[in-house]
Every structure is written in structure tokens, then in C-alpha cells.
Write a protein that holds these residues in place. Sequence first.
Motif, short mmCIF file in Angstrom:
data_model
loop_
_atom_site.label_atom_id
_atom_site.label_comp_id
_atom_site.label_asym_id
_atom_site.label_seq_id
_atom_site.Cartn_x
_atom_site.Cartn_y
_atom_site.Cartn_z
N ALA A 1 7.64 5.44 -19.18
CA ALA A 1 6.83 4.30 -18.74
C ALA A 1 7.74 3.13 -18.35
N VAL A 2 8.89 3.03 -19.03
CA VAL A 2 9.83 1.94 -18.75
C VAL A 2 10.35 2.05 -17.32
N ALA A 3 10.61 3.27 -16.87
CA ALA A 3 11.14 3.48 -15.52
C ALA A 3 10.16 2.98 -14.46
N ILE A 4 8.89 3.32 -14.63
CA ILE A 4 7.90 2.88 -13.65
C ILE A 4 7.63 1.37 -13.76
N GLN A 5 7.76 0.83 -14.97
CA GLN A 5 7.59 -0.62 -15.15
C GLN A 5 8.67 -1.39 -14.40
N GLU B 1 0.83 -1.21 0.00
CA GLU B 1 0.00 0.00 0.00
C GLU B 1 0.87 1.25 0.00
N ARG B 2 1.89 1.24 0.83
CA ARG B 2 2.77 2.41 0.93
C ARG B 2 3.55 2.64 -0.36
N GLU B 3 4.11 1.57 -0.92
CA GLU B 3 4.91 1.71 -2.14
C GLU B 3 4.08 2.14 -3.34
N LEU B 4 2.86 1.63 -3.44
CA LEU B 4 1.98 2.03 -4.55
C LEU B 4 1.61 3.51 -4.42
N ALA B 5 1.37 3.96 -3.18
CA ALA B 5 1.08 5.38 -2.96
C ALA B 5 2.27 6.23 -3.35
N ALA B 6 3.48 5.75 -3.05
CA ALA B 6 4.70 6.48 -3.40
C ALA B 6 4.87 6.54 -4.92
N LEU B 7 4.52 5.45 -5.61
CA LEU B 7 4.61 5.43 -7.07
C LEU B 7 3.67 6.44 -7.70
N VAL B 8 2.48 6.57 -7.13
CA VAL B 8 1.50 7.53 -7.64
C VAL B 8 2.03 8.95 -7.52
N ARG B 9 2.73 9.23 -6.42
CA ARG B 9 3.26 10.58 -6.18
C ARG B 9 4.57 10.84 -6.93
N GLY B 10 5.23 9.77 -7.37
CA GLY B 10 6.54 9.91 -7.98
C GLY B 10 6.51 10.52 -9.37
N GLU B 11 7.65 11.06 -9.76
CA GLU B 11 7.82 11.63 -11.10
C GLU B 11 8.75 10.72 -11.89
N PHE B 12 8.24 10.17 -12.96
CA PHE B 12 9.02 9.24 -13.78
C PHE B 12 9.17 9.80 -15.20
N THR B 13 10.37 9.63 -15.74
CA THR B 13 10.65 10.19 -17.06
C THR B 13 10.08 9.35 -18.19
#
Length: 203
Positions: free
Chosen positions: A39-43, A25-37
Motif C-alpha cells: 500500500a505504501v508503494a501506491i501511496q 484520468e490516464r494516470e489513475l487508470a494506469a494505477l488501477v492496472r498496475g501491480e504494487f507490492t
Amino acid sequence: MTQTSFWQDNQQTAQYAELCNALYERELAALVRGEFTSAVAIQHRIKSLPYYIKRTAHAMLQSQSPLDLDTVNGSWSAKQSVKMPLSGQEDAAIWQWYKSSKLRPGLVVPVALADRIILDCVDRLDKQGQGFRTNVCGWFREEAKPEMQNFQLLKPNKKVMMAACCGHSWQNNKKARPVIPTLRELLLSCAINWQNFKQSLFI
């Protein structure tokens, strides 16, 4: 298998599932708030999550830490001191401690920010023995001026390490709401050798 061991296994499994859920839950929330350059980075980040979450949850349950484990929130807890525990953390004392240690990559070290203490680890040693680099904060050398950095290397002790593990924070010399340590810090917290801070545990 005895009835007692069966009950303990079930309890451990329930705690493990609860802890994994809290970390996800915590990591998914952090991913939502994160800035990624891209789609590959977030994948790549999402792909690695199961491995690191399972590893962290297992390590936290097996840890011999003196802290209380909160499986619901996926964190450590302990009584917070009124002020940031910086007693005895003068530059000379800090470097005397590190010089007396046989430093190795992987050693967990505390670093003070303006409002809290975080966990980092040694990843490279200076060939001349003048300092070392940590994974997140970079190089620390004795001759470097602390005022040029926005963080300060600390020598480990029980109060400092407990504050870092629990995410204790302070503002204007007063206790503030704890900050949840990152997944990486939680994993590092399980490598702390509470009997000898000059050595880290293998996890």
C-alpha cells in the motif's frame, strides 16, 4: 491588462485545466492496472501525481514543439509515417552521431522497441567514454551486440522524435493504433531541443 491578454490568459487556463484532467484520468487508470507490492508503494505514487501532472501540463503548454497539442487526450499528434522511420539508423551512423556530441546527463534520446519508439534520457556516462546509461533502458555501448537487446538506440532526427512523442506504432510493417506515451515521456518530450538534438532544454 488588455482585453486580448485577458482572453489569452483565460484560454491558457482552460487548456491547462483540460490537460491536467486528461493526464489525471490516464494516470489513475494506469494505477488501477498496475501491480504494487504494498500500500505504501501506491501511496507514494499517488502523492507525487499532482506535482508531475502540473509540471507536465505546464511544460506541454509552454513547449515550442512542432507537434500539435491535443489537450483533450493529453497527447501530441502528427502525421504518422507508413513504416517506422529507421532510415540512416545503421550502427556506425548512430555511434558517429553520439561520439560527435558532448553528452550530458538529461539528454533526451530515442530508443526503438519492436513496434514503436520511446523517449529515454542519459543519466550516467561511462568514465572511459565508451557508452552511457539511460534512465529506463540501461547501458548502451558501441561494442554491444544489438541482437542481445530487445531495443535499439537511435540517433535523434525530426521524424524519429516526432514518432516517439506521438506514440506512433507499427505491426508487421504497417501502421497500428498509436500508444499514449507515459507521463515521464511526455515530460521528456518538452525537453527536446528541436533546433539542436545534441542539447536538451531545461524544464
